[in-house]
Structure formats: structure tokens, C-alpha cells
Design an enzyme around this catalytic site. Sequence first.
Site, mmCIF file in Angstrom:
data_model
loop_
_atom_site.group_PDB
_atom_site.id
_atom_site.type_symbol
_atom_site.label_atom_id
_atom_site.label_comp_id
_atom_site.label_asym_id
_atom_site.label_seq_id
_atom_site.Cartn_x
_atom_site.Cartn_y
_atom_site.Cartn_z
ATOM 1 N N GLY A 128 21.189 8.672 -32.356
ATOM 2 C CA GLY A 128 19.879 9.195 -31.994
ATOM 3 C C GLY A 128 19.887 9.719 -30.575
ATOM 4 C CB ALA A 188 24.703 5.048 -21.889
ATOM 5 C CE LYS A 203 25.021 13.946 -29.835
ATOM 6 N NZ LYS A 203 25.301 13.393 -28.492
ATOM 7 C CG ASP A 221 21.802 12.731 -30.589
ATOM 8 O OD1 ASP A 221 21.771 12.692 -29.352
ATOM 9 O OD2 ASP A 221 22.736 12.253 -31.255
ATOM 10 C CG ASN A 263 29.677 16.214 -25.136
ATOM 11 O OD1 ASN A 263 30.862 16.466 -25.324
ATOM 12 N ND2 ASN A 263 29.129 15.079 -25.558
ATOM 13 C CD GLU A 299 34.608 11.309 -29.014
ATOM 14 O OE1 GLU A 299 35.265 12.178 -29.636
ATOM 15 O OE2 GLU A 299 34.989 10.134 -28.884
#
EC number: 1.1.1.94
Length: 341
Positions: free
Chosen positions: A136, A140, A191, A244, A256, A281
Site C-alpha cells: 500500500g 517507512a 509502481k 501506492d 525509486n 527495486e
Amino acid sequence: MTTQQPVAVLGGGSFGTAIANLLAENGHQVLQWMRDPEQAQAIRVNRENPRYLKGIKVRPEVEPVTDITATLEACELIFVALPSSALRAVLSPHVERLNGKMLVSLTKGIEAQSFKLMSQILEEIVPQARIGVLSGPNLAREIAEHALTATVVASEDEALCQQVQAALHGRTFRVYASNDRFGVELGGALKNVYAIIAGMAVALDMGENTKSMLITRALAEMTRFAVSQGANPMTFLGLAGVGDLIVTCSSPKSRNYQVGFALGQGLTLEAAVTRLGEVAEGVNTLKVLKVKAQEVQVYMPLVAGLHAILFEGRTLSQVIEALMRAEPKTDVDFISITGFN
């Protein structure tokens, strides 16, 4: 899982630490496993994860550990916050200890060789485990700072969803449930690619119209691909999809996005990733997604454009011109309009 049993979090990164703290706030003893003994000792002594979540106090109920065997034997509910590249190597030797246990993936990535999502890899490694994913609009640091946040736990196992909701749901963290594990997880992985594009656009001061266009077309593109793979399109209109996507494409706190911003400033990809100091990622996902989209013949111009810039020597201006000159398509083409007036 009894009330006396600790909960495991595998991974010493920012998200794993944030989730470990949430669990601790809800009254759980937490074993947070990490590979680096020095990192574990630093957290143990200073009650802070300076490498990945500087300035956030790690609660005393969170115990940093380096013995994965003992950790897995002690826990029934295990949150997996490992980089996608490390998942098999870390967990494969421990299949017998994981049988029948609840494994909840927190990692938003796709394995390069197989195009498998993290929960699919967990399923392959431990066929007898109970598998779920958590995904979602969850930065962090904001979770750790108690910003009001919502997430989705997804699994075909309803009891697992309820266990995760009970473990994590609190005054600042709301947990919704879904049975579309594949769609929820795929949205979280896809995403990341578009966050790189969004970061580049901001660094180049492209304007609010452009950012809005990119996010909206990214939603159409990722949903079109997901539907081709069997996901429920409605999943992408919820927290794990558009939710997200918005936060990852809008926030400088997104890893990202940071990579994309650095690229927009003129850094090379290698320099951008090095400056980040963590795994992004989206870079790995971009490579495998470009190949898969071609294989299944799904139209993904933003993915193709970013791949051309990062790996094919094309300039940003060349890609922008090609995108803007392409034949316009239908705006919302990923949800059937049958039954609507």
C-alpha cells in the site's frame, strides 16, 4: 500464534524496522533478524537503525538478532522484508522450519529470471506455508513517525489476513484485507518503475500538468498489464494500486523517486543508485517488465521509454517526442464498461 510467541521480521532495512516498531507498539515481542552483526549490535546499544531509519527510536520490545534458525523456530507469524535478490538464498535452507507458518511478504519486487513475485517465490520455497502480502502507500519513515497510514494485507487465507490485521492495526495504522494477492502484490512492484519517471520529471521542473499526466497514464499502463496477467482491475483503484502509485510518485522520501530525481539532475544510473545507498527495486523491475510486456504484447510506452533512456542510449528529449507523437489511445481501457450506461 499464541500471545506468548514473538513475531519475526526478517530484514534490517527501513520498512522492516518500521513494521517491527508497529508490532512492538501493539504489545508484541519482536525478533528482527538481520545478516549484519554490527548493525544488530548498533541497534541493540543505541536503539536506533542509523543506516536505514536514522532518528527513529527502536522500541525495547524489538530484539535485533542474527540467528535465523532460532528466529524461525520461535515464531509462527513471520514478516519477510528481504531484498528480492536475497529471498531464495536466505530462506531455502529453512524449509522444514517454515512449514505451516504464516509468511507475509513486505518486499515490492519481481524476480528477474522467472518474473515471479515475492509471495510466489515463498510459495515455491515453502509449499506448506501460509502466504500473504502487505502492500500500500506506505513510506517507512512516515509509518515510523506515526503519520496516519493505511495498507492492504492480501491472501486467499482469510484467517491469515485476520491475524495480520490484529497484529498491526493500531491508532495510526489501518489494515484492510483483500483476497487478490496477485493484484495487490503486482501493483506494489510495478509502481516502482513509474516513481523513477516521476522523480526525473520533478528534477527537470516539468510542471504539475506533466506530473498528473504521468501518474494517470502510469495507472492505466500498469493496470492494463496486470489485467493481462489475471489480476482484478478493481484492485488498482484501491490502496495497493492508485494509492501506492500516488505516494511513490509524489514523495522525495520514496527510494525509486530519489533515483529518478538524481537521473534528472544528470547523474548516471550507477551514481544515482550509489547515492541512494539502498535497494531501489524499480530499476530491476524495469528490466524484467520491459521483456515481459514485449512477450505478452501489452502496450507500455512509459516502461519502454524509461528503458530506452537507462539502457539503450536514448536521450530524454527523444523519448518525450516519441511519446507525445504516438497515436492517442482510449483514456480508461482496462475496465470493462459492460453494464454501464
